[in-house]
Design a protein around this motif. Structure first.
Motif, PDB file in Angstrom:
ATOM      1  N   SER A 304     -21.283   3.876   0.863  1.00 17.36           N
ATOM      2  CA  SER A 304     -19.889   3.645   1.261  1.00 17.36           C
ATOM      3  C   SER A 304     -18.993   3.387   0.055  1.00 17.36           C
ATOM      4  O   SER A 304     -17.840   3.849   0.008  1.00 17.36           O
ATOM      5  N   LEU A 305     -19.512   2.657  -0.938  1.00 18.48           N
ATOM      6  CA  LEU A 305     -18.724   2.363  -2.140  1.00 18.48           C
ATOM      7  C   LEU A 305     -18.593   3.586  -3.043  1.00 18.48           C
ATOM      8  O   LEU A 305     -17.522   3.866  -3.583  1.00 18.48           O
ATOM      9  N   LEU A 306     -19.696   4.297  -3.213  1.00 21.44           N
ATOM     10  CA  LEU A 306     -19.648   5.510  -4.031  1.00 21.44           C
ATOM     11  C   LEU A 306     -18.658   6.514  -3.450  1.00 21.44           C
ATOM     12  O   LEU A 306     -17.889   7.153  -4.185  1.00 21.44           O
ATOM     13  N   ALA A 307     -18.676   6.655  -2.118  1.00 21.40           N
ATOM     14  CA  ALA A 307     -17.776   7.607  -1.467  1.00 21.40           C
ATOM     15  C   ALA A 307     -16.321   7.176  -1.577  1.00 21.40           C
ATOM     16  O   ALA A 307     -15.418   8.016  -1.697  1.00 21.40           O
ATOM     17  N   MET A 308     -16.074   5.862  -1.562  1.00 22.69           N
ATOM     18  CA  MET A 308     -14.696   5.387  -1.692  1.00 22.69           C
ATOM     19  C   MET A 308     -14.115   5.769  -3.047  1.00 22.69           C
ATOM     20  O   MET A 308     -12.998   6.300  -3.143  1.00 22.69           O
ATOM     21  N   VAL A 309     -14.859   5.519  -4.094  1.00 24.33           N
ATOM     22  CA  VAL A 309     -14.370   5.860  -5.429  1.00 24.33           C
ATOM     23  C   VAL A 309     -14.284   7.372  -5.595  1.00 24.33           C
ATOM     24  O   VAL A 309     -13.341   7.892  -6.220  1.00 24.33           O
ATOM     25  N   ASP A 310     -15.236   8.108  -5.033  1.00 26.13           N
ATOM     26  CA  ASP A 310     -15.193   9.572  -5.080  1.00 26.13           C
ATOM     27  C   ASP A 310     -13.931  10.086  -4.381  1.00 26.13           C
ATOM     28  O   ASP A 310     -13.261  11.004  -4.871  1.00 26.13           O
ATOM     29  N   CYS A 311     -13.597   9.473  -3.263  1.00 22.94           N
ATOM     30  CA  CYS A 311     -12.388   9.852  -2.515  1.00 22.94           C
ATOM     31  C   CYS A 311     -11.130   9.557  -3.326  1.00 22.94           C
ATOM     32  O   CYS A 311     -10.231  10.389  -3.417  1.00 22.94           O
ATOM     33  N   TRP A 312     -11.053   8.369  -3.904  1.00 26.44           N
ATOM     34  CA  TRP A 312      -9.899   8.027  -4.747  1.00 26.44           C
ATOM     35  C   TRP A 312      -9.758   9.026  -5.893  1.00 26.44           C
ATOM     36  O   TRP A 312      -8.654   9.448  -6.224  1.00 26.44           O
ATOM     37  N   TRP A 313     -10.883   9.379  -6.494  1.00 28.65           N
ATOM     38  CA  TRP A 313     -10.881  10.334  -7.604  1.00 28.65           C
ATOM     39  C   TRP A 313     -10.351  11.693  -7.154  1.00 28.65           C
ATOM     40  O   TRP A 313      -9.494  12.298  -7.810  1.00 28.65           O
ATOM     41  N   LYS A 314     -10.850  12.187  -6.031  1.00 26.58           N
ATOM     42  CA  LYS A 314     -10.408  13.488  -5.523  1.00 26.58           C
ATOM     43  C   LYS A 314      -8.905  13.508  -5.250  1.00 26.58           C
ATOM     44  O   LYS A 314      -8.223  14.511  -5.502  1.00 26.58           O
ATOM     45  N   LEU A 315      -8.395  12.414  -4.710  1.00 28.63           N
ATOM     46  CA  LEU A 315      -6.995  12.362  -4.295  1.00 28.63           C
ATOM     47  C   LEU A 315      -6.063  11.894  -5.412  1.00 28.63           C
ATOM     48  O   LEU A 315      -4.846  11.848  -5.221  1.00 28.63           O
ATOM     49  N   GLY A 316      -6.619  11.534  -6.551  1.00 24.68           N
ATOM     50  CA  GLY A 316      -5.790  11.058  -7.651  1.00 24.68           C
ATOM     51  C   GLY A 316      -5.180   9.689  -7.401  1.00 24.68           C
ATOM     52  O   GLY A 316      -4.117   9.363  -7.941  1.00 24.68           O
ATOM     53  N   ILE A 317      -5.850   8.872  -6.598  1.00 29.27           N
ATOM     54  CA  ILE A 317      -5.350   7.536  -6.275  1.00 29.27           C
ATOM     55  C   ILE A 317      -5.842   6.542  -7.317  1.00 29.27           C
ATOM     56  O   ILE A 317      -7.037   6.465  -7.603  1.00 29.27           O
ATOM     57  N   VAL A 318      -4.916   5.786  -7.889  1.00 34.58           N
ATOM     58  CA  VAL A 318      -5.267   4.695  -8.805  1.00 34.58           C
ATOM     59  C   VAL A 318      -5.008   3.399  -8.044  1.00 34.58           C
ATOM     60  O   VAL A 318      -3.863   2.969  -7.903  1.00 34.58           O
ATOM     61  N   PRO A 319      -6.039   2.761  -7.527  1.00 34.48           N
ATOM     62  CA  PRO A 319      -5.839   1.629  -6.607  1.00 34.48           C
ATOM     63  C   PRO A 319      -5.085   0.460  -7.207  1.00 34.48           C
ATOM     64  O   PRO A 319      -4.374  -0.250  -6.486  1.00 34.48           O
ATOM     65  N   TYR A 320      -5.197   0.251  -8.522  1.00 34.98           N
ATOM     66  CA  TYR A 320      -4.505  -0.869  -9.151  1.00 34.98           C
ATOM     67  C   TYR A 320      -2.988  -0.721  -9.068  1.00 34.98           C
ATOM     68  O   TYR A 320      -2.260  -1.716  -9.119  1.00 34.98           O
ATOM     69  N   GLU A 321      -2.510   0.505  -8.938  1.00 32.31           N
ATOM     70  CA  GLU A 321      -1.064   0.737  -8.885  1.00 32.31           C
ATOM     71  C   GLU A 321      -0.449   0.201  -7.598  1.00 32.31           C
ATOM     72  O   GLU A 321       0.766   0.029  -7.522  1.00 32.31           O
ATOM     73  N   HIS A 322      -1.281  -0.037  -6.569  1.00 34.25           N
ATOM     74  CA  HIS A 322      -0.759  -0.481  -5.283  1.00 34.25           C
ATOM     75  C   HIS A 322      -1.022  -1.958  -5.011  1.00 34.25           C
ATOM     76  O   HIS A 322      -0.872  -2.424  -3.888  1.00 34.25           O
TER      77      HIS A 322
END
Length: 404
Positions: A304-322
């Motif tokens: 679940s954690l690996l997929a979350m980061v993989d998803c953020w990477w694919k979508l270009g999401i930088v979570p710290y920005e939010h």
């Protein structure tokens, strides 16, 4: 409420779920007598039988109803809105909310909406409060700001569109992940806190957040995931990441899995953060357990954690920005993913476990194919542990809030 400028303003709430119990208010007609009795001793709260009374008597009317019901409810009560009143809503998805307001409210009615980015059991002080000036003068907007000042929240100013996009980035996928975890545990007839491999460290956070989400109302997550037009791509991408990574694990493709996981991690947790303290420490992760800590920790592939980061990477999401408009649950989830990806030895162990250890295979299979539409059945399955999970979860959230 507020200072002298707003002390004579009457605030009306249409919809009295967990989030809406302030001043002039109503809910469905069958709850009228129940709510009258509940607030009989509170002179500041007047209960009406329906939204007509609230709309006619209030200066600022907040629709606190399910996002999927917004159009129907505004269509029924919007025409009764008091002249020169201001209307807003606090749903988790603003697209259907704004569409309903624009469709059913008179043109002279101003619109200022809000969204408290936390659950009803979290102290609002210091928490993000989104304020949306959709159709209002500066003077009206300042008046609404003053009304909400009594919460002690941190105001965040967004458009409806930006709100839905950021909410999708920070909440929709996160909640989908935990709903899927609950589905997997239920399908395998497991209470994870009773299984030693799900106790301790990262597992404590996963169990607590999953239970916290299931203890709330389904419509909140329907608003986040189904009605939010910005969330569909994120949820679809997360499902793809789970499936693709699971296939790499099943196929024993170590090099491909390691390259993909570490590429995603290096992008999301970019260079420059190495010297910054982790959001969560070992001591914090081990403190909040729903069960007795085992003598030895069972390695987990943390799909679940690996997929979350993989998803953020694919979508270009930088979570710290939010972070400025993130929920406590998102900060916890970011904390555990950061903990995993910034501890190289742990990440290497996770990749090794994913390839060579079948301990979690049945859970991973159910997680991969988890269906969100089973929410209410799974909610009933976990319900006996909600009170304890809420207590522990509140303590855990207090820790992450002090860090962020």
């Amino acid at each position: 409420m507020g200072s002298n400028g707003t002390k004579d303003i009457t605030v009306g709430i249409i919809g009295m779920g967990l989030m809406g119990k302030i001043v002039h208010a109503c809910d469905t007609k069958d709850r009228f007598k129940e709510l009258q009795k509940e607030f009989a001793d509170n002179e500041d709260i007047l209960i009406f039988e329906d939204g007509y009374g609230v709309s006619r008597s209030s200066d600022y009317i907040i629709y606190s109803v399910e996002a999927g019901s917004m159009d129907r409810v505004v269509a029924e009560y919007g025409r009764a809105t008091k002249k020169n009143a201001v209307v807003g809503g606090q749903t988790s998805c603003k697209a259907p909310e704004m569409a309903a307001f624009e469709k059913h409210l008179p043109q002279d009615i101003e619109i200022v909406s809000c969204h408290s980015l936390h659950g009803p059991n979290v102290d609002p002080r210091g928490q993000p409060l989104v304020l949306i000036k959709h159709r209002a003068s500066n003077e009206t907007f300042r008046r609404v700001e003053e009304i909400f000042s009594c919460f002690g929240s941190q105001p965040v100013y967004l458009s409806a569109e930006a709100h839905d996009r950021i909410t999708a980035d920070t909440q929709a996928v996160t909640h989908a992940a935990f709903l899927s975890m609950g589905t997997a545990w239920c399908a395998n007839n497991q209470f994870p806190w009773e299984v030693s491999r799900y106790v301790g460290g990262i597992e404590n956070v996963k169990c607590n957040i999953a239970l916290r989400i299931y203890s709330n109302k389904w419509h909140v997550y329907a608003g986040l995931a189904i009605l939010n037009p910005s969330a569909k791509q994120q949820i679809r991408t997360y499902a793809e990441s789970v499936t693709e990574l699971f296939k790499l694990m099943l196929g024993g493709h170590r090099e491909d899995l390691e390259k993909r996981v570490k590429t995603a991690g290096e992008t999301v947790f970019a260079a420059g953060r190495e010297n910054e303290p982790l959001l969560l420490s070992d001591e914090v992760l081990d403190r909040f357990s729903l069960s007795k800590m085992p003598k030895e920790r069972t390695p987990n592939n943390h799909l679940s954690l690996l997929a979350m980061v993989d998803c953020w990477w694919k979508l270009g999401i930088v979570p710290y920005e939010h972070m400025i408009c993130s929920t406590p649950l998102f900060r916890l989830w970011l904390g555990v993913t950061e903990y995993l990806f910034r501890k190289q030895n742990l990440l290497d162990e996770v990749i090794e476990t994913a390839i060579t250890d079948n301990t979690f295979r049945s859970d991973d299979l159910e997680f991969t194919f988890a269906a969100r539409d089973r929410f209410e059945k799974i909610q009933a399955y976990f319900q006996p542990r909600f009170p304890e999970a809420t207590r522990v979860g509140n303590e855990m959230i207090e820790v992450i809030l002090r860090k962020t």
